[in-house]
Design a protein around this motif. Structure first.
Motif, PDB file in Angstrom:
ATOM      1  N   LEU A  10      59.260  17.190   5.234  1.00  0.00           N
ATOM      2  CA  LEU A  10      57.832  16.847   5.525  1.00  0.00           C
ATOM      3  C   LEU A  10      57.766  16.613   6.913  1.00  0.00           C
ATOM      4  CD1 LEU A  10      57.039  14.917   2.261  1.00  0.00           C
ATOM      5  CD2 LEU A  10      56.616  17.471   2.615  1.00  0.00           C
ATOM      6  N   GLY A  11      58.825  16.101   7.723  1.00  0.00           N
ATOM      7  CA  GLY A  11      58.192  15.726   9.083  1.00  0.00           C
ATOM      8  C   GLY A  11      57.857  14.317   9.377  1.00  0.00           C
ATOM      9  N   VAL A  12      58.420  13.618  10.269  1.00  0.00           N
ATOM     10  CA  VAL A  12      58.214  12.208  10.401  1.00  0.00           C
ATOM     11  C   VAL A  12      56.666  11.861  10.582  1.00  0.00           C
ATOM     12  CG1 VAL A  12      60.215  11.750  11.618  1.00  0.00           C
ATOM     13  CG2 VAL A  12      58.499  12.429  13.037  1.00  0.00           C
ATOM     14  N   HIS A  13      55.610  12.678  10.722  1.00  0.00           N
ATOM     15  CA  HIS A  13      54.148  12.438  10.772  1.00  0.00           C
ATOM     16  C   HIS A  13      53.646  12.442   9.278  1.00  0.00           C
ATOM     17  CE1 HIS A  13      54.869  16.643  10.661  1.00  0.00           C
ATOM     18  NE2 HIS A  13      53.633  17.040  10.325  1.00  0.00           N
ATOM     19  N   TYR A  14      54.498  12.705   8.329  1.00  0.00           N
ATOM     20  CA  TYR A  14      54.040  12.561   6.834  1.00  0.00           C
ATOM     21  C   TYR A  14      55.089  11.598   6.217  1.00  0.00           C
ATOM     22  CZ  TYR A  14      51.038  16.598   7.362  1.00  0.00           C
ATOM     23  OH  TYR A  14      50.045  17.580   7.462  1.00  0.00           O
ATOM     24  N   SER A  15      56.157  11.696   6.262  1.00  0.00           N
ATOM     25  CA  SER A  15      57.100  10.819   5.614  1.00  0.00           C
ATOM     26  C   SER A  15      58.239  10.526   6.776  1.00  0.00           C
ATOM     27  CB  SER A  15      57.605  11.696   4.581  1.00  0.00           C
ATOM     28  OG  SER A  15      58.579  10.889   3.710  1.00  0.00           O
ATOM     29  N   LYS A  16      58.708   9.407   6.361  1.00  0.00           N
ATOM     30  CA  LYS A  16      59.784   8.877   7.124  1.00  0.00           C
ATOM     31  C   LYS A  16      60.626   8.114   6.359  1.00  0.00           C
ATOM     32  CE  LYS A  16      61.292   6.100  11.182  1.00  0.00           C
ATOM     33  NZ  LYS A  16      60.874   5.693  12.423  1.00  0.00           N
ATOM     34  N   VAL A  17      62.066   8.431   6.279  1.00  0.00           N
ATOM     35  CA  VAL A  17      63.150   8.007   5.637  1.00  0.00           C
ATOM     36  C   VAL A  17      64.264   7.197   6.277  1.00  0.00           C
ATOM     37  CG1 VAL A  17      64.980   8.543   3.815  1.00  0.00           C
ATOM     38  CG2 VAL A  17      63.063  10.096   3.770  1.00  0.00           C
ATOM     39  N   ARG A  18      64.738   6.081   5.797  1.00  0.00           N
ATOM     40  CA  ARG A  18      65.508   5.141   6.602  1.00  0.00           C
ATOM     41  C   ARG A  18      66.795   5.041   5.462  1.00  0.00           C
ATOM     42  NH1 ARG A  18      63.834   1.582  11.147  1.00  0.00           N
ATOM     43  NH2 ARG A  18      61.984   2.375  11.975  1.00  0.00           N
ATOM     44  N   SER A  19      67.862   4.953   6.003  1.00  0.00           N
ATOM     45  CA  SER A  19      69.085   4.738   5.037  1.00  0.00           C
ATOM     46  C   SER A  19      69.335   3.148   5.306  1.00  0.00           C
ATOM     47  CB  SER A  19      70.405   5.694   5.380  1.00  0.00           C
ATOM     48  OG  SER A  19      71.410   4.950   4.827  1.00  0.00           O
ATOM     49  N   LEU A  20      69.698   2.806   4.225  1.00  0.00           N
ATOM     50  CA  LEU A  20      70.104   1.204   4.419  1.00  0.00           C
ATOM     51  C   LEU A  20      71.352   0.961   4.883  1.00  0.00           C
ATOM     52  CD1 LEU A  20      68.894  -0.005   0.772  1.00  0.00           C
ATOM     53  CD2 LEU A  20      67.798  -0.609   2.883  1.00  0.00           C
ATOM     54  N   THR A  21      72.113   2.039   4.847  1.00  0.00           N
ATOM     55  CA  THR A  21      73.568   1.892   5.475  1.00  0.00           C
ATOM     56  C   THR A  21      73.703   2.570   6.749  1.00  0.00           C
ATOM     57  OG1 THR A  21      74.436   3.800   3.846  1.00  0.00           O
ATOM     58  CG2 THR A  21      74.736   1.432   2.969  1.00  0.00           C
ATOM     59  N   LEU A  22      72.992   3.762   6.712  1.00  0.00           N
ATOM     60  CA  LEU A  22      73.353   4.441   7.939  1.00  0.00           C
ATOM     61  C   LEU A  22      72.359   4.348   9.429  1.00  0.00           C
ATOM     62  CD1 LEU A  22      73.748   7.959   6.112  1.00  0.00           C
ATOM     63  CD2 LEU A  22      75.500   6.374   7.127  1.00  0.00           C
ATOM     64  N   ASP A  23      71.158   3.824   9.104  1.00  0.00           N
ATOM     65  CA  ASP A  23      70.106   3.409  10.053  1.00  0.00           C
ATOM     66  C   ASP A  23      70.179   2.265  10.440  1.00  0.00           C
ATOM     67  OD1 ASP A  23      69.091   6.134  10.100  1.00  0.00           O
ATOM     68  OD2 ASP A  23      67.978   5.846   8.419  1.00  0.00           O
ATOM     69  N   ASP A  24      69.690   2.347  12.000  1.00  0.00           N
ATOM     70  CA  ASP A  24      69.665   0.711  12.362  1.00  0.00           C
ATOM     71  C   ASP A  24      67.981   0.303  12.025  1.00  0.00           C
ATOM     72  OD1 ASP A  24      72.132   0.328  13.728  1.00  0.00           O
ATOM     73  OD2 ASP A  24      71.424   1.537  15.381  1.00  0.00           O
ATOM     74  N   TRP A  25      68.119  -1.170  11.548  1.00  0.00           N
ATOM     75  CA  TRP A  25      66.721  -1.542  11.140  1.00  0.00           C
ATOM     76  C   TRP A  25      66.313  -2.558  12.248  1.00  0.00           C
ATOM     77  CZ3 TRP A  25      64.050  -0.654   6.463  1.00  0.00           C
ATOM     78  CH2 TRP A  25      64.362   0.208   5.793  1.00  0.00           C
ATOM     79  N   GLU A  26      65.240  -2.522  12.881  1.00  0.00           N
ATOM     80  CA  GLU A  26      64.836  -3.343  13.831  1.00  0.00           C
ATOM     81  C   GLU A  26      64.417  -4.762  13.020  1.00  0.00           C
ATOM     82  OE1 GLU A  26      63.266  -0.528  13.543  1.00  0.00           O
ATOM     83  OE2 GLU A  26      64.267   0.555  15.270  1.00  0.00           O
ATOM     84  N   PRO A  27      64.842  -5.807  13.593  1.00  0.00           N
ATOM     85  CA  PRO A  27      64.610  -7.235  12.892  1.00  0.00           C
ATOM     86  C   PRO A  27      63.092  -7.368  12.637  1.00  0.00           C
ATOM     87  CG  PRO A  27      65.873  -7.484  14.951  1.00  0.00           C
ATOM     88  CD  PRO A  27      65.397  -6.015  14.915  1.00  0.00           C
ATOM     89  N   GLU A  28      62.044  -6.710  13.311  1.00  0.00           N
ATOM     90  CA  GLU A  28      60.641  -6.801  13.035  1.00  0.00           C
ATOM     91  C   GLU A  28      60.383  -6.192  11.564  1.00  0.00           C
ATOM     92  OE1 GLU A  28      61.855  -5.811  16.057  1.00  0.00           O
ATOM     93  OE2 GLU A  28      61.643  -7.423  17.109  1.00  0.00           O
ATOM     94  N   ILE A  29      61.000  -4.966  11.693  1.00  0.00           N
ATOM     95  CA  ILE A  29      60.875  -4.358  10.284  1.00  0.00           C
ATOM     96  C   ILE A  29      61.430  -4.974   9.110  1.00  0.00           C
ATOM     97  CG2 ILE A  29      61.364  -1.935   9.077  1.00  0.00           C
ATOM     98  CD1 ILE A  29      59.527  -1.382  11.412  1.00  0.00           C
ATOM     99  N   ILE A  30      62.411  -5.383   9.330  1.00  0.00           N
ATOM    100  CA  ILE A  30      63.320  -6.372   8.254  1.00  0.00           C
ATOM    101  C   ILE A  30      62.239  -7.481   7.659  1.00  0.00           C
ATOM    102  CG2 ILE A  30      64.933  -7.909   7.497  1.00  0.00           C
ATOM    103  CD1 ILE A  30      66.828  -5.618   9.192  1.00  0.00           C
ATOM    104  N   LYS A  31      61.916  -8.119   8.724  1.00  0.00           N
ATOM    105  CA  LYS A  31      61.015  -9.205   8.697  1.00  0.00           C
ATOM    106  C   LYS A  31      59.651  -8.800   7.735  1.00  0.00           C
ATOM    107  CE  LYS A  31      58.423 -13.075  10.730  1.00  0.00           C
ATOM    108  NZ  LYS A  31      57.842 -13.553  12.166  1.00  0.00           N
ATOM    109  N   VAL A  32      58.989  -7.594   8.168  1.00  0.00           N
ATOM    110  CA  VAL A  32      57.852  -7.303   7.561  1.00  0.00           C
ATOM    111  C   VAL A  32      57.951  -6.931   6.102  1.00  0.00           C
ATOM    112  CG1 VAL A  32      56.012  -5.297   7.414  1.00  0.00           C
ATOM    113  CG2 VAL A  32      56.507  -6.569   9.655  1.00  0.00           C
ATOM    114  N   MET A  33      58.880  -6.309   5.985  1.00  0.00           N
ATOM    115  CA  MET A  33      59.491  -5.626   4.413  1.00  0.00           C
ATOM    116  C   MET A  33      59.786  -7.021   3.766  1.00  0.00           C
ATOM    117  SD  MET A  33      59.242  -2.727   4.272  1.00  0.00           S
ATOM    118  CE  MET A  33      59.606  -0.921   4.665  1.00  0.00           C
TER     119      MET A  33
END
Length: 62
Positions: A10-33
């Protein structure tokens, strides 16, 4: 994997997918979630999805 492929197409302007094991997660994103939780985050992300659309749930099969 099947669902994430559809979302990625769909493209990142509609949907963004992050893998729990393959992607890096910024500390700020983890905190918000962690602070908001799935229910509230889903309400935010799905705010403009019509009620008649099927939403993902813990019972979805990929």
């Amino acid at each position: 994997m099947k669902c994430s492929g559809v979302h990625r197409s769909l493209g990142v302007h509609y949907s963004k997918v992050r893998s729990l094991t393959l992607d890096d997660w910024e500390p700020e994103i983890i905190k918000v979630m962690a602070e908001l939780g799935n229910s509230l985050v889903n309400k935010i992300y799905e705010a403009n999805v019509p009620d008649e659309f099927a939403r993902a749930s813990e019972h979805c099969i990929g």
